[in-house]
Design a protein around this motif. Structure first.
Motif, PDB file in Angstrom:
ATOM      1  N   ASN A 272       0.603  -1.212   0.227  1.00 32.25           N
ATOM      2  CA  ASN A 272      -0.011  -0.033  -0.118  1.00 32.25           C
ATOM      3  C   ASN A 272       0.957   1.099  -0.094  1.00 32.25           C
ATOM      4  OD1 ASN A 272      -2.516  -1.569   0.152  1.00 32.25           O
ATOM      5  ND2 ASN A 272      -2.020  -1.759   2.282  1.00 32.25           N
ATOM      6  N   ALA A 273       2.285   1.144  -0.161  1.00 36.14           N
ATOM      7  CA  ALA A 273       3.065   2.301  -0.129  1.00 36.14           C
ATOM      8  C   ALA A 273       2.771   3.268  -1.421  1.00 36.14           C
ATOM      9  CB  ALA A 273       4.469   1.872  -0.073  1.00 36.14           C
ATOM     10  N   PHE A 274       2.970   4.476  -0.967  1.00 42.54           N
ATOM     11  CA  PHE A 274       2.644   5.472  -2.069  1.00 42.54           C
ATOM     12  C   PHE A 274       4.046   5.909  -2.696  1.00 42.54           C
ATOM     13  CE2 PHE A 274       2.355   9.757  -3.594  1.00 42.54           C
ATOM     14  CZ  PHE A 274       1.325   9.772  -4.629  1.00 42.54           C
ATOM     15  N   ILE A 275       4.384   5.825  -3.902  1.00 42.70           N
ATOM     16  CA  ILE A 275       5.664   6.203  -4.501  1.00 42.70           C
ATOM     17  C   ILE A 275       5.552   7.165  -5.577  1.00 42.70           C
ATOM     18  CG2 ILE A 275       7.780   5.198  -5.460  1.00 42.70           C
ATOM     19  CD1 ILE A 275       7.161   2.644  -4.627  1.00 42.70           C
ATOM     20  N   THR A 276       6.451   8.147  -5.598  1.00 37.64           N
ATOM     21  CA  THR A 276       6.576   9.337  -6.658  1.00 37.64           C
ATOM     22  C   THR A 276       7.841   9.037  -7.053  1.00 37.64           C
ATOM     23  OG1 THR A 276       4.644  10.487  -5.681  1.00 37.64           O
ATOM     24  CG2 THR A 276       6.189  11.639  -7.352  1.00 37.64           C
ATOM     25  N   ILE A 277       7.962   8.898  -8.571  1.00 40.50           N
ATOM     26  CA  ILE A 277       9.232   8.956  -9.249  1.00 40.50           C
ATOM     27  C   ILE A 277       9.571  10.071 -10.147  1.00 40.50           C
ATOM     28  CG2 ILE A 277      11.030   7.785 -10.520  1.00 40.50           C
ATOM     29  CD1 ILE A 277      10.488   6.009  -8.183  1.00 40.50           C
ATOM     30  N   MET A 278      10.503  10.848  -9.904  1.00 42.19           N
ATOM     31  CA  MET A 278      10.744  12.036 -10.474  1.00 42.19           C
ATOM     32  C   MET A 278      12.122  12.343 -11.116  1.00 42.19           C
ATOM     33  SD  MET A 278       9.520  14.857  -7.412  1.00 42.19           S
ATOM     34  CE  MET A 278      10.752  14.096  -6.529  1.00 42.19           C
ATOM     35  N   ASN A 279      12.084  12.769 -12.231  1.00 45.09           N
ATOM     36  CA  ASN A 279      13.532  13.087 -13.112  1.00 45.09           C
ATOM     37  C   ASN A 279      14.357  14.125 -12.342  1.00 45.09           C
ATOM     38  OD1 ASN A 279      12.689  11.543 -15.123  1.00 45.09           O
ATOM     39  ND2 ASN A 279      11.682  12.912 -16.076  1.00 45.09           N
ATOM     40  N   THR A 280      15.452  13.940 -12.157  1.00 44.15           N
ATOM     41  CA  THR A 280      16.531  14.900 -11.680  1.00 44.15           C
ATOM     42  C   THR A 280      17.298  15.505 -12.661  1.00 44.15           C
ATOM     43  OG1 THR A 280      18.180  13.338 -11.232  1.00 44.15           O
ATOM     44  CG2 THR A 280      16.281  13.752  -9.277  1.00 44.15           C
ATOM     45  N   GLN A 281      17.573  16.654 -12.528  1.00 41.53           N
ATOM     46  CA  GLN A 281      18.605  17.367 -13.517  1.00 41.53           C
ATOM     47  C   GLN A 281      19.884  16.832 -13.356  1.00 41.53           C
ATOM     48  OE1 GLN A 281      17.186  18.710 -15.956  1.00 41.53           O
ATOM     49  NE2 GLN A 281      16.460  20.883 -15.528  1.00 41.53           N
ATOM     50  N   GLU A 282      20.426  16.894 -11.973  1.00 45.20           N
ATOM     51  CA  GLU A 282      21.847  16.573 -11.909  1.00 45.20           C
ATOM     52  C   GLU A 282      21.959  16.077 -10.392  1.00 45.20           C
ATOM     53  OE1 GLU A 282      26.480  18.170 -12.497  1.00 45.20           O
ATOM     54  OE2 GLU A 282      24.698  19.677 -12.978  1.00 45.20           O
ATOM     55  N   THR A 283      22.886  15.169 -10.356  1.00 42.59           N
ATOM     56  CA  THR A 283      23.083  14.671  -8.815  1.00 42.59           C
ATOM     57  C   THR A 283      24.634  14.709  -8.409  1.00 42.59           C
ATOM     58  OG1 THR A 283      21.154  13.060  -8.943  1.00 42.59           O
ATOM     59  CG2 THR A 283      22.932  12.686  -7.139  1.00 42.59           C
ATOM     60  N   LYS A 284      24.790  15.430  -7.386  1.00 41.74           N
ATOM     61  CA  LYS A 284      26.181  15.732  -7.018  1.00 41.74           C
ATOM     62  C   LYS A 284      26.366  15.839  -5.562  1.00 41.74           C
ATOM     63  CE  LYS A 284      29.173  18.214  -9.623  1.00 41.74           C
ATOM     64  NZ  LYS A 284      29.803  19.291 -10.302  1.00 41.74           N
ATOM     65  N   GLY A 285      27.571  15.390  -5.100  1.00 39.54           N
ATOM     66  CA  GLY A 285      27.899  15.733  -3.582  1.00 39.54           C
ATOM     67  C   GLY A 285      27.486  14.464  -2.842  1.00 39.54           C
ATOM     68  N   GLY A 286      27.524  14.313  -1.547  1.00 39.55           N
ATOM     69  CA  GLY A 286      27.105  13.250  -0.594  1.00 39.55           C
ATOM     70  C   GLY A 286      27.998  12.033  -0.829  1.00 39.55           C
ATOM     71  N   LYS A 287      27.503  10.849  -0.857  1.00 39.97           N
ATOM     72  CA  LYS A 287      28.237   9.599  -1.128  1.00 39.97           C
ATOM     73  C   LYS A 287      27.510   9.020  -2.325  1.00 39.97           C
ATOM     74  CE  LYS A 287      29.756   8.858   3.629  1.00 39.97           C
ATOM     75  NZ  LYS A 287      29.622   7.998   4.818  1.00 39.97           N
ATOM     76  N   PHE A 288      26.780   9.609  -3.404  1.00 40.09           N
ATOM     77  CA  PHE A 288      25.740   8.962  -4.334  1.00 40.09           C
ATOM     78  C   PHE A 288      27.169   8.478  -5.364  1.00 40.09           C
ATOM     79  CE2 PHE A 288      23.710   8.814  -8.226  1.00 40.09           C
ATOM     80  CZ  PHE A 288      22.507   8.021  -7.985  1.00 40.09           C
ATOM     81  N   LYS A 289      26.867   7.430  -5.773  1.00 35.33           N
ATOM     82  CA  LYS A 289      27.773   6.948  -6.895  1.00 35.33           C
ATOM     83  C   LYS A 289      26.886   6.185  -7.839  1.00 35.33           C
ATOM     84  CE  LYS A 289      31.819   5.823  -3.953  1.00 35.33           C
ATOM     85  NZ  LYS A 289      32.784   4.841  -3.687  1.00 35.33           N
ATOM     86  N   SER A 290      27.084   6.240  -9.097  1.00 33.09           N
ATOM     87  CA  SER A 290      26.162   5.761 -10.252  1.00 33.09           C
ATOM     88  C   SER A 290      26.362   4.390 -10.538  1.00 33.09           C
ATOM     89  CB  SER A 290      26.405   6.656 -11.639  1.00 33.09           C
ATOM     90  OG  SER A 290      27.831   6.389 -11.777  1.00 33.09           O
ATOM     91  N   ALA A 291      27.403   3.772  -9.815  1.00 31.03           N
ATOM     92  CA  ALA A 291      27.427   2.246 -10.110  1.00 31.03           C
ATOM     93  C   ALA A 291      26.233   1.336  -9.623  1.00 31.03           C
ATOM     94  CB  ALA A 291      28.508   1.896  -9.106  1.00 31.03           C
ATOM     95  N   ILE A 292      26.043   0.317 -10.399  1.00 32.00           N
ATOM     96  CA  ILE A 292      24.887  -0.313 -10.063  1.00 32.00           C
ATOM     97  C   ILE A 292      25.276  -1.526  -9.141  1.00 32.00           C
ATOM     98  CG2 ILE A 292      23.164  -1.769 -11.025  1.00 32.00           C
ATOM     99  CD1 ILE A 292      22.774   1.000 -11.948  1.00 32.00           C
ATOM    100  N   HIS A 293      24.365  -1.453  -8.116  1.00 34.57           N
ATOM    101  CA  HIS A 293      24.551  -2.693  -6.925  1.00 34.57           C
ATOM    102  C   HIS A 293      23.994  -3.912  -7.240  1.00 34.57           C
ATOM    103  CE1 HIS A 293      26.883   0.288  -4.350  1.00 34.57           C
ATOM    104  NE2 HIS A 293      26.203   1.083  -4.876  1.00 34.57           N
TER     105      HIS A 293
END
Length: 293
Positions: A272-293
């Protein structure tokens, strides 16, 4: 009251940024001189106007050429928009425009890569978009049209995008009279390819999605996203507009290839969870990496 001191850009970063602007200007010049001009095609904006005027005056006034026109036509917009775009952006743009003019003159004596209109459209549009995109990504611009759009929005009830579109309709309409209707249509196709390429270069090729998840099983969902996707989450506080009850909201950023797996994880724990998926212009900083786990 003490003034805030902003950290100055390092010399190394300035050199790198200017180098990228030079590369972008060279790519744009190669596209213009070795793909578009030999096939009587143009781009939109100031570059398009410069190409049309260059074609008109080329057999009459030798001192007026594309290199001269692109500088002269852009400078008033750079000067007028100084307060809107800032000193760094203005000087980066002027530097890029001068590099474009120089590179265009150097490429002028080379033979065209192709005289096949479709090939010129596709590869010319791609190279032009890559070049312009590189310049924009590193703090400059090769075209004053958008600056003009920003200035005109203060006087007219139109957005920047609408004003640029109106200007380009006029430019491509003029190209139909100068080069012919078929070449004008190829030019529009070139502009579209360049536009899409600019988006890819400016926003980056690693497309990411932002997900907002509302679930009564916040902790379990959050832990599963971390352990199974390797993505951290942020906990936000929300309140239901209808029930007026407080809700924990999960915010997470994933790559586009991980969206399906994210949905599967969430609905496995909470159907029953409500999910919204949005496009992002750019992701930088933090510990975000584009590698697929």
């Amino acid at each position: 009251m003490s003034k805030k001191h902003h950290k100055k850009e390092s010399l190394r970063h300035i050199v790198y940024r200017l180098l990228m602007i030079v590369i972008g200007a060279v790519l744009a010049a190669v596209s213009i001189e070795l793909f578009l001009v030999p096939n009587h095609m143009i781009d939109g904006g100031i570059i398009g106007i410069s190409l049309i005027l260059d074609h008109i005056f080329s057999n009459h006034i030798k001192i007026i050429n594309f290199a001269t026109l692109v500088i002269v036509l852009n400078l008033p917009f750079m000067y007028s928009g100084y307060k809107q775009i800032g000193k760094t952006f203005m000087f980066s743009s002027i530097f890029g425009i001068i590099c474009l003019a120089i590179a265009e003159r150097l490429a002028h004596d080379f033979e065209a890569f192709t005289t096949e209109p479709l090939l010129a459209t596709v590869f010319g549009g791609f190279l032009l978009g890559a070049g312009v995109g590189l310049v924009i990504r590193h703090g400059g611009s090769l075209d004053g049209t958008e600056i003009l759009g920003i200035l005109l929005t203060k006087k007219f009830p139109f957005s920047v995008g609408e004003i640029v579109m109106f200007l380009n309709i006029f430019i491509f309409g003029s190209a139909a009279f100068v080069f012919g209707i078929e070449q004008a249509m190829y030019s529009i196709f070139t502009y579209y390819i360049a536009f899409k390429t600019i988006d890819a270069v400016v926003q980056g090729l690693d497309e990411t999605k932002a997900a907002i998840i509302i679930s009564d099983h916040y902790d379990e969902v959050s832990d599963a996203i971390l352990s199974r996707l390797g993505r951290g989450t942020t906990k936000l506080k929300g309140k239901g507009g209808y029930t007026d009850t407080e809700k924990d909201v999960i915010y997470a950023v994933v790559t586009r290839l991980e969206v399906a797996k994210l949905k599967s994880i969430v609905h496995e724990i909470d159907p029953n969870a409500f999910i919204t998926i949005m496009n992002t212009q750019e992701t930088k900083g933090g510990k975000f990496k584009s590698a697929i786990h």
